[in-house]
Design a protein around this motif. Structure first.
Motif, PDB file in Angstrom:
ATOM      1  N   SER A  55      30.589 -21.776  81.716  1.00 64.76           N
ATOM      2  CA  SER A  55      32.047 -21.920  81.778  1.00 64.76           C
ATOM      3  C   SER A  55      32.633 -20.796  82.617  1.00 64.76           C
ATOM      4  CB  SER A  55      32.641 -21.901  80.368  1.00 64.76           C
ATOM      5  OG  SER A  55      32.501 -20.609  79.808  1.00 64.76           O
ATOM      6  N   ARG A  56      33.884 -20.949  82.990  1.00 65.34           N
ATOM      7  CA  ARG A  56      34.545 -19.907  83.761  1.00 65.34           C
ATOM      8  C   ARG A  56      34.612 -18.612  82.966  1.00 65.34           C
ATOM      9  NH1 ARG A  56      39.909 -22.817  85.797  1.00 65.34           N
ATOM     10  NH2 ARG A  56      38.916 -24.827  85.881  1.00 65.34           N
ATOM     11  N   ARG A  57      34.858 -18.717  81.687  1.00 69.30           N
ATOM     12  CA  ARG A  57      34.963 -17.526  80.836  1.00 69.30           C
ATOM     13  C   ARG A  57      33.620 -16.783  80.777  1.00 69.30           C
ATOM     14  NH1 ARG A  57      38.433 -16.689  75.714  1.00 69.30           N
ATOM     15  NH2 ARG A  57      39.692 -17.989  77.036  1.00 69.30           N
ATOM     16  N   GLN A  58      32.510 -17.508  80.631  1.00 73.70           N
ATOM     17  CA  GLN A  58      31.188 -16.887  80.612  1.00 73.70           C
ATOM     18  C   GLN A  58      30.868 -16.256  81.960  1.00 73.70           C
ATOM     19  OE1 GLN A  58      28.937 -20.337  79.405  1.00 73.70           O
ATOM     20  NE2 GLN A  58      28.462 -19.379  77.405  1.00 73.70           N
ATOM     21  N   PHE A  59      31.190 -16.957  83.031  1.00 74.97           N
ATOM     22  CA  PHE A  59      30.947 -16.416  84.372  1.00 74.97           C
ATOM     23  C   PHE A  59      31.706 -15.105  84.568  1.00 74.97           C
ATOM     24  CE2 PHE A  59      32.257 -16.003  88.829  1.00 74.97           C
ATOM     25  CZ  PHE A  59      31.012 -15.895  89.419  1.00 74.97           C
ATOM     26  N   LEU A  60      32.976 -15.076  84.163  1.00 74.08           N
ATOM     27  CA  LEU A  60      33.795 -13.869  84.293  1.00 74.08           C
ATOM     28  C   LEU A  60      33.228 -12.743  83.422  1.00 74.08           C
ATOM     29  CD1 LEU A  60      36.284 -12.669  85.625  1.00 74.08           C
ATOM     30  CD2 LEU A  60      37.647 -13.509  83.722  1.00 74.08           C
ATOM     31  N   THR A  61      32.777 -13.061  82.210  1.00 70.86           N
ATOM     32  CA  THR A  61      32.198 -12.059  81.308  1.00 70.86           C
ATOM     33  C   THR A  61      30.917 -11.470  81.913  1.00 70.86           C
ATOM     34  OG1 THR A  61      33.084 -13.209  79.389  1.00 70.86           O
ATOM     35  CG2 THR A  61      31.293 -11.651  78.979  1.00 70.86           C
ATOM     36  N   TYR A  62      30.037 -12.324  82.431  1.00 68.74           N
ATOM     37  CA  TYR A  62      28.793 -11.852  83.042  1.00 68.74           C
ATOM     38  C   TYR A  62      29.071 -11.002  84.277  1.00 68.74           C
ATOM     39  CZ  TYR A  62      26.399 -15.345  80.149  1.00 68.74           C
ATOM     40  OH  TYR A  62      25.919 -16.094  79.113  1.00 68.74           O
ATOM     41  N   THR A  63      30.019 -11.442  85.089  1.00 64.97           N
ATOM     42  CA  THR A  63      30.347 -10.711  86.316  1.00 64.97           C
ATOM     43  C   THR A  63      30.945  -9.346  86.004  1.00 64.97           C
ATOM     44  OG1 THR A  63      30.773 -12.800  87.447  1.00 64.97           O
ATOM     45  CG2 THR A  63      31.626 -10.815  88.495  1.00 64.97           C
ATOM     46  N   LEU A  64      31.904  -9.296  85.098  1.00 67.34           N
ATOM     47  CA  LEU A  64      32.524  -8.012  84.736  1.00 67.34           C
ATOM     48  C   LEU A  64      31.522  -7.097  84.027  1.00 67.34           C
ATOM     49  CD1 LEU A  64      36.089  -9.101  83.582  1.00 67.34           C
ATOM     50  CD2 LEU A  64      35.443  -7.914  85.677  1.00 67.34           C
ATOM     51  N   GLY A  65      30.679  -7.650  83.174  1.00 63.12           N
ATOM     52  CA  GLY A  65      29.659  -6.848  82.480  1.00 63.12           C
ATOM     53  C   GLY A  65      28.657  -6.255  83.449  1.00 63.12           C
ATOM     54  N   GLY A  66      28.206  -7.073  84.407  1.00 58.55           N
ATOM     55  CA  GLY A  66      27.257  -6.585  85.413  1.00 58.55           C
ATOM     56  C   GLY A  66      27.867  -5.508  86.288  1.00 58.55           C
ATOM     57  N   THR A  67      29.108  -5.693  86.681  1.00 56.59           N
ATOM     58  CA  THR A  67      29.794  -4.696  87.510  1.00 56.59           C
ATOM     59  C   THR A  67      29.990  -3.396  86.738  1.00 56.59           C
ATOM     60  OG1 THR A  67      30.953  -6.473  88.687  1.00 56.59           O
ATOM     61  CG2 THR A  67      31.865  -4.254  88.888  1.00 56.59           C
ATOM     62  N   ALA A  68      30.410  -3.500  85.483  1.00 54.14           N
ATOM     63  CA  ALA A  68      30.604  -2.299  84.657  1.00 54.14           C
ATOM     64  C   ALA A  68      29.270  -1.573  84.453  1.00 54.14           C
ATOM     65  CB  ALA A  68      31.210  -2.673  83.313  1.00 54.14           C
ATOM     66  N   GLY A  69      28.197  -2.328  84.242  1.00 52.63           N
ATOM     67  CA  GLY A  69      26.878  -1.703  84.074  1.00 52.63           C
ATOM     68  C   GLY A  69      26.436  -0.997  85.339  1.00 52.63           C
ATOM     69  N   PHE A  70      26.651  -1.627  86.483  1.00 52.32           N
ATOM     70  CA  PHE A  70      26.284  -1.029  87.763  1.00 52.32           C
ATOM     71  C   PHE A  70      27.081   0.256  88.006  1.00 52.32           C
ATOM     72  CE2 PHE A  70      26.939  -0.616  92.368  1.00 52.32           C
ATOM     73  CZ  PHE A  70      25.624  -0.476  92.771  1.00 52.32           C
ATOM     74  N   LEU A  71      28.386   0.227  87.776  1.00 54.41           N
ATOM     75  CA  LEU A  71      29.222   1.424  87.965  1.00 54.41           C
ATOM     76  C   LEU A  71      28.866   2.513  86.948  1.00 54.41           C
ATOM     77  CD1 LEU A  71      32.685  -0.241  88.702  1.00 54.41           C
ATOM     78  CD2 LEU A  71      31.153   0.899  90.315  1.00 54.41           C
ATOM     79  N   GLY A  72      28.561   2.096  85.716  1.00 59.42           N
ATOM     80  CA  GLY A  72      28.171   3.072  84.687  1.00 59.42           C
ATOM     81  C   GLY A  72      26.879   3.789  85.051  1.00 59.42           C
ATOM     82  N   MET A  73      25.905   3.051  85.569  1.00 54.48           N
ATOM     83  CA  MET A  73      24.648   3.675  85.988  1.00 54.48           C
ATOM     84  C   MET A  73      24.879   4.608  87.175  1.00 54.48           C
ATOM     85  SD  MET A  73      22.241   2.997  83.993  1.00 54.48           S
ATOM     86  CE  MET A  73      20.924   3.650  84.964  1.00 54.48           C
ATOM     87  N   GLY A  74      25.808   4.230  88.042  1.00 53.10           N
ATOM     88  CA  GLY A  74      26.141   5.093  89.180  1.00 53.10           C
ATOM     89  C   GLY A  74      26.711   6.426  88.737  1.00 53.10           C
ATOM     90  N   MET A  75      27.422   6.443  87.620  1.00 49.58           N
ATOM     91  CA  MET A  75      27.969   7.701  87.096  1.00 49.58           C
ATOM     92  C   MET A  75      26.950   8.424  86.224  1.00 49.58           C
ATOM     93  SD  MET A  75      31.969   6.797  86.213  1.00 49.58           S
ATOM     94  CE  MET A  75      31.544   6.334  84.582  1.00 49.58           C
ATOM     95  N   LEU A  76      26.127   7.684  85.514  1.00 46.51           N
ATOM     96  CA  LEU A  76      25.182   8.277  84.576  1.00 46.51           C
ATOM     97  C   LEU A  76      23.977   8.914  85.276  1.00 46.51           C
ATOM     98  CD1 LEU A  76      24.841   8.616  81.558  1.00 46.51           C
ATOM     99  CD2 LEU A  76      23.582   6.484  81.497  1.00 46.51           C
ATOM    100  N   PHE A  77      23.492   8.324  86.356  1.00 40.86           N
ATOM    101  CA  PHE A  77      22.303   8.840  87.031  1.00 40.86           C
ATOM    102  C   PHE A  77      22.453  10.293  87.489  1.00 40.86           C
ATOM    103  CE2 PHE A  77      19.709   9.565  90.820  1.00 40.86           C
ATOM    104  CZ  PHE A  77      18.454   9.396  90.259  1.00 40.86           C
ATOM    105  N   PRO A  78      23.560  10.685  88.156  1.00 40.61           N
ATOM    106  CA  PRO A  78      23.685  12.101  88.548  1.00 40.61           C
ATOM    107  C   PRO A  78      23.686  13.059  87.353  1.00 40.61           C
ATOM    108  CG  PRO A  78      25.271  10.778  89.753  1.00 40.61           C
ATOM    109  CD  PRO A  78      24.640   9.895  88.718  1.00 40.61           C
ATOM    110  N   MET A  79      24.261  12.619  86.237  1.00 44.69           N
ATOM    111  CA  MET A  79      24.283  13.474  85.041  1.00 44.69           C
ATOM    112  C   MET A  79      22.871  13.672  84.488  1.00 44.69           C
ATOM    113  SD  MET A  79      27.559  12.253  82.893  1.00 44.69           S
ATOM    114  CE  MET A  79      28.675  11.165  83.734  1.00 44.69           C
ATOM    115  N   ILE A  80      22.084  12.611  84.459  1.00 41.15           N
ATOM    116  CA  ILE A  80      20.705  12.704  83.970  1.00 41.15           C
ATOM    117  C   ILE A  80      19.885  13.578  84.914  1.00 41.15           C
ATOM    118  CG2 ILE A  80      18.590  11.386  83.569  1.00 41.15           C
ATOM    119  CD1 ILE A  80      20.410   9.083  82.593  1.00 41.15           C
ATOM    120  N   ARG A  81      20.077  13.378  86.212  1.00 45.62           N
ATOM    121  CA  ARG A  81      19.341  14.181  87.205  1.00 45.62           C
ATOM    122  C   ARG A  81      19.701  15.661  87.068  1.00 45.62           C
ATOM    123  NH1 ARG A  81      14.939  14.605  90.503  1.00 45.62           N
ATOM    124  NH2 ARG A  81      15.460  16.123  92.061  1.00 45.62           N
ATOM    125  N   PHE A  82      20.980  15.955  86.853  1.00 41.86           N
ATOM    126  CA  PHE A  82      21.434  17.341  86.696  1.00 41.86           C
ATOM    127  C   PHE A  82      20.778  17.985  85.477  1.00 41.86           C
ATOM    128  CE2 PHE A  82      24.442  20.435  84.921  1.00 41.86           C
ATOM    129  CZ  PHE A  82      24.581  21.297  85.998  1.00 41.86           C
TER     130      PHE A  82
END
Length: 165
Positions: free
Chosen positions: A6-33
């Motif tokens: 459904s459109r709602r599921q598609f939007l949920t998956y898309t926003l969740g994937g984007t948030a996960g990708f951005l979260g990893m982008g912020m988390l990786f430098p902290m872990i490396r540090f």
């Protein structure tokens, strides 16, 4: 039979994937540090000159204080970290023992208990070591005291890293 998204599921998956990708982008430098000090190779321990000359070292253990340059993560203590060794002549060679008990890490003293003359004694759990650093059977420590590498240069005692067993 195909399962439709459904459109709602598609939007949920898309926003969740984007948030996960951005979260990893912020988390990786902290872990490396945080992990960076663990990933760096440590240098081979250097020898440190002490204030004792070769002729001052006898068969009686002598407490020798010295400072070692260490790097603890990003912290480097000014003037080095203080260390101590029990130094004596044994069988014609200079023996430097770590004062750290192998049982619980307490500090051992030479003849610090009147009951045990000629032995190193750990007050934490009555650990005992012979003069050469080996543990007395039947006492808490199961391993001998660590030994430092030593050398004499220009008549002075130099203490190095702990010998690998």
């Amino acid at each position: 039979m195909s399962k439709k998204v459904s459109r709602r599921q598609f939007l949920t998956y898309t926003l969740g994937g984007t948030a996960g990708f951005l979260g990893m982008g912020m988390l990786f430098p902290m872990i490396r540090f945080a992990a960076d000090p663990m990933l760096k190779k440590g240098g081979k321990g250097a020898f440190v000159k002490t204030n004792y000359k070769e002729d001052q070292i006898t068969e009686t253990p002598l407490s020798v204080d010295f400072r070692v340059d260490v790097k603890d993560g990003w912290y480097v203590p000014e003037g080095g970290e203080p260390r101590t060794a029990w130094v004596m002549k044994s069988e014609g060679k200079i023996l430097a023992l770590s004062p750290v008990c192998k049982h619980l890490g307490c500090t051992v003293g030479w003849e610090s208990n009147p009951q045990f003359k000629g032995e190193f004694f750990c007050p934490c759990h009555f650990g005992r070591y012979f003069k050469n650093g080996t543990n007395v059977p039947g006492t808490p420590p199961t391993k001998p005291l660590d030994q430092y590498e030593t050398k004499i240069e220009a008549g002075h005692l130099w203490i190095g890293p702990i010998k690998k067993a």
